[in-house]
Design a protein around this motif. Structure first.
Motif, PDB file in Angstrom:
ATOM      1  N   TRP A 139      -9.328  -9.863  -0.909  1.00 60.32           N
ATOM      2  CA  TRP A 139      -9.743  -8.574  -1.230  1.00 60.32           C
ATOM      3  C   TRP A 139     -11.109  -8.582  -1.893  1.00 60.32           C
ATOM      4  O   TRP A 139     -11.772  -7.801  -2.302  1.00 60.32           O
ATOM      5  CB  TRP A 139      -8.995  -7.682  -1.976  1.00 60.32           C
ATOM      6  CG  TRP A 139      -7.470  -7.355  -1.459  1.00 60.32           C
ATOM      7  CD1 TRP A 139      -6.403  -7.989  -1.291  1.00 60.32           C
ATOM      8  CD2 TRP A 139      -7.502  -5.980  -0.669  1.00 60.32           C
ATOM      9  NE1 TRP A 139      -5.583  -7.305  -0.513  1.00 60.32           N
ATOM     10  CE2 TRP A 139      -6.151  -6.409  -0.041  1.00 60.32           C
ATOM     11  CE3 TRP A 139      -8.065  -4.884  -0.708  1.00 60.32           C
ATOM     12  CZ2 TRP A 139      -5.466  -5.043   0.425  1.00 60.32           C
ATOM     13  CZ3 TRP A 139      -7.562  -3.772   0.315  1.00 60.32           C
ATOM     14  CH2 TRP A 139      -6.102  -4.051   0.596  1.00 60.32           C
ATOM     15  N   GLN A 140     -11.661  -9.821  -1.934  1.00 58.11           N
ATOM     16  CA  GLN A 140     -12.856 -10.134  -2.448  1.00 58.11           C
ATOM     17  C   GLN A 140     -13.146  -9.484  -3.661  1.00 58.11           C
ATOM     18  O   GLN A 140     -14.397  -8.854  -4.095  1.00 58.11           O
ATOM     19  CB  GLN A 140     -14.061  -9.710  -1.322  1.00 58.11           C
ATOM     20  CG  GLN A 140     -14.237 -10.651  -0.234  1.00 58.11           C
ATOM     21  CD  GLN A 140     -14.954 -11.960  -0.651  1.00 58.11           C
ATOM     22  OE1 GLN A 140     -15.970 -12.335  -1.048  1.00 58.11           O
ATOM     23  NE2 GLN A 140     -14.074 -13.117  -0.481  1.00 58.11           N
TER      24      GLN A 140
ATOM     25  N   LYS B 276      -5.517  -1.398   4.965  1.00 53.01           N
ATOM     26  CA  LYS B 276      -5.254  -2.722   5.379  1.00 53.01           C
ATOM     27  C   LYS B 276      -6.615  -3.336   6.311  1.00 53.01           C
ATOM     28  O   LYS B 276      -6.284  -4.689   6.028  1.00 53.01           O
ATOM     29  CB  LYS B 276      -3.981  -2.651   6.062  1.00 53.01           C
ATOM     30  CG  LYS B 276      -4.051  -2.130   7.519  1.00 53.01           C
ATOM     31  CD  LYS B 276      -2.607  -2.042   8.089  1.00 53.01           C
ATOM     32  CE  LYS B 276      -2.816  -1.380   9.596  1.00 53.01           C
ATOM     33  NZ  LYS B 276      -1.697  -1.343  10.309  1.00 53.01           N
ATOM     34  N   TYR B 277      -7.234  -2.684   6.505  1.00 55.95           N
ATOM     35  CA  TYR B 277      -8.169  -3.252   7.220  1.00 55.95           C
ATOM     36  C   TYR B 277      -9.521  -3.989   6.353  1.00 55.95           C
ATOM     37  O   TYR B 277     -10.204  -4.502   6.764  1.00 55.95           O
ATOM     38  CB  TYR B 277      -8.950  -2.348   8.206  1.00 55.95           C
ATOM     39  CG  TYR B 277      -7.999  -1.672   9.194  1.00 55.95           C
ATOM     40  CD1 TYR B 277      -7.663  -2.663  10.240  1.00 55.95           C
ATOM     41  CD2 TYR B 277      -7.093  -0.479   9.318  1.00 55.95           C
ATOM     42  CE1 TYR B 277      -6.576  -2.310  11.190  1.00 55.95           C
ATOM     43  CE2 TYR B 277      -6.435   0.035  10.157  1.00 55.95           C
ATOM     44  CZ  TYR B 277      -6.129  -1.067  11.258  1.00 55.95           C
ATOM     45  OH  TYR B 277      -5.052  -0.583  12.098  1.00 55.95           O
ATOM     46  N   VAL B 278      -9.436  -3.377   5.021  1.00 53.10           N
ATOM     47  CA  VAL B 278     -10.349  -4.041   4.033  1.00 53.10           C
ATOM     48  C   VAL B 278     -10.527  -5.482   4.010  1.00 53.10           C
ATOM     49  O   VAL B 278     -11.456  -6.109   3.986  1.00 53.10           O
ATOM     50  CB  VAL B 278     -10.048  -3.353   2.678  1.00 53.10           C
ATOM     51  CG1 VAL B 278     -11.008  -3.938   1.483  1.00 53.10           C
ATOM     52  CG2 VAL B 278     -10.417  -1.768   2.597  1.00 53.10           C
TER      53      VAL B 278
ATOM     54  N   SER C 263      -2.963 -10.241  -4.774  1.00 52.32           N
ATOM     55  CA  SER C 263      -4.263  -9.563  -4.827  1.00 52.32           C
ATOM     56  C   SER C 263      -4.164  -8.263  -4.183  1.00 52.32           C
ATOM     57  O   SER C 263      -4.778  -7.156  -4.559  1.00 52.32           O
ATOM     58  CB  SER C 263      -5.301 -10.571  -4.002  1.00 52.32           C
ATOM     59  OG  SER C 263      -4.719 -10.504  -2.882  1.00 52.32           O
ATOM     60  N   THR C 264      -2.950  -7.855  -3.396  1.00 52.77           N
ATOM     61  CA  THR C 264      -3.007  -6.869  -2.782  1.00 52.77           C
ATOM     62  C   THR C 264      -2.547  -5.757  -3.636  1.00 52.77           C
ATOM     63  O   THR C 264      -2.920  -4.453  -3.640  1.00 52.77           O
ATOM     64  CB  THR C 264      -2.083  -6.723  -1.412  1.00 52.77           C
ATOM     65  OG1 THR C 264      -2.676  -7.711  -0.527  1.00 52.77           O
ATOM     66  CG2 THR C 264      -1.767  -5.376  -0.837  1.00 52.77           C
TER      67      THR C 264
ATOM     68  N   LEU D 196       1.066  -1.265  -0.029  1.00 50.04           N
ATOM     69  CA  LEU D 196      -0.172   0.022  -0.056  1.00 50.04           C
ATOM     70  C   LEU D 196       0.985   1.168  -0.033  1.00 50.04           C
ATOM     71  O   LEU D 196       0.440   2.094  -0.655  1.00 50.04           O
ATOM     72  CB  LEU D 196      -0.956   0.212   1.276  1.00 50.04           C
ATOM     73  CG  LEU D 196      -1.853  -1.047   1.184  1.00 50.04           C
ATOM     74  CD1 LEU D 196      -3.005  -0.910   2.703  1.00 50.04           C
ATOM     75  CD2 LEU D 196      -2.811  -1.035   0.234  1.00 50.04           C
ATOM     76  N   ALA D 197       2.052   1.118   0.810  1.00 52.54           N
ATOM     77  CA  ALA D 197       2.935   2.600   0.727  1.00 52.54           C
ATOM     78  C   ALA D 197       3.320   2.538  -0.525  1.00 52.54           C
ATOM     79  O   ALA D 197       3.566   3.843  -0.896  1.00 52.54           O
ATOM     80  CB  ALA D 197       4.112   2.247   2.004  1.00 52.54           C
TER      81      ALA D 197
END
Length: 263
Positions: A142-143, A120-122, A169-170, A110-111
């Motif tokens: 991450w659905q 990150k809480y998703v 996936s991230t 993410l950074a």
């Protein structure tokens, strides 16, 4: 001779007068100083008494976007969803165990894409308490729906499904979230759009002439989505407050992050 005596007497009288004046002024100055000190102390005490601790609602935020304070409806909803994430309701520490496992992988990705860390809480909200594929076909951490997953570089076919690969996936999610931000220019709206879809979100913004997530009328799932993310953030960062006994790995991870932030 007489003149000399007169001058001497005059000097002595002058010195005596000055000594009396000085002796009189000293206690007056001391009293004045004492009064000033008392006033200063009183003012400091009053200031200390007036200072109030910041309320929990004022501290809550998602990606530095705060809740509208003083909105009773928003506060009731936030408290209700926070209560729903309490250990007394969920009865499992699985979320904290997964956070300790997933976050070291998710955070640097993410950074790297300039996405706020709160995203990150998703995965914890999307798939933290369940696994597998939803009735609509969304799957993985991450659905992602199959079409969206392929759009952002993931392989999804009968032999391989990269939606179930945390790292890949991230990366796909970070690309998608970054694109959503270029459309909505608000991280709370991005989170809502991630849940309901960007086209639907754009239609709602235009129809309602409103771009503040907390003031919009959305379907029940999307209307509570950001509240869920904030609640997840709360129970992971402050587990004991909400009745959890977080695993040592997560407590150590949180402590290390806090120490690094302090530096």
């Amino acid at each position: 001779m007489i003149k000399k005596h007169i001058i001497t007497c005059t000097v002595i009288i002058a010195l005596l007068v000055m000594a009396k004046v000085f002796a009189y002024n000293m206690p007056q100055a001391a009293k004045s100083l004492s009064k000033e000190e008392k006033l200063t102390t009183t003012d400091t005490t009053k200031t200390t008494k007036k200072a109030k601790p910041v309320s929990l609602m004022a501290k809550l935020n998602f990606a530095e976007e705060t809740l509208p304070l003083g909105d009773a409806k928003v506060e009731r909803k936030m408290k209700k969803i926070l209560a729903a994430f309490n250990y007394s309701k969920i009865q499992t520490n699985r979320l904290h165990t997964k956070a300790a496992e997933w976050f070291p992988v998710i955070e640097p990705i993410l950074a790297a894409y300039g996405i706020p860390e709160d995203f990150k809480y998703v995965p914890l909200v999307e798939s933290g308490l369940q696994s597998g594929t939803s009735s609509k076909g969304a799957s993985g951490f991450w659905q992602f729906m199959p079409g969206t997953a392929r759009t952002y570089g993931l392989k999804v076919n009968s032999r391989v499904d990269e939606r179930k690969n945390l790292r890949k996936s991230t990366i796909a999610a970070a690309k998608y979230i970054k694109e959503l931000y270029s459309i909505f220019d608000s991280w709370t709206l991005v989170a809502a759009a991630y849940n309901v879809g960007d086209n639907h979100m754009k239609r709602q913004i235009n129809r309602q002439n409103q771009d503040n997530y907390f003031k919009m009328k959305l379907n029940s799932e999307t209307a509570g989505y950001v509240y869920k993310l904030i609640s997840m953030k709360e129970i992971v960062e402050d587990p004991i407050r909400y009745g959890y006994r977080a695993p040592r790995a997560l407590l150590a991870y949180n402590a290390e992050k806090a120490a690094n932030a302090a530096e």
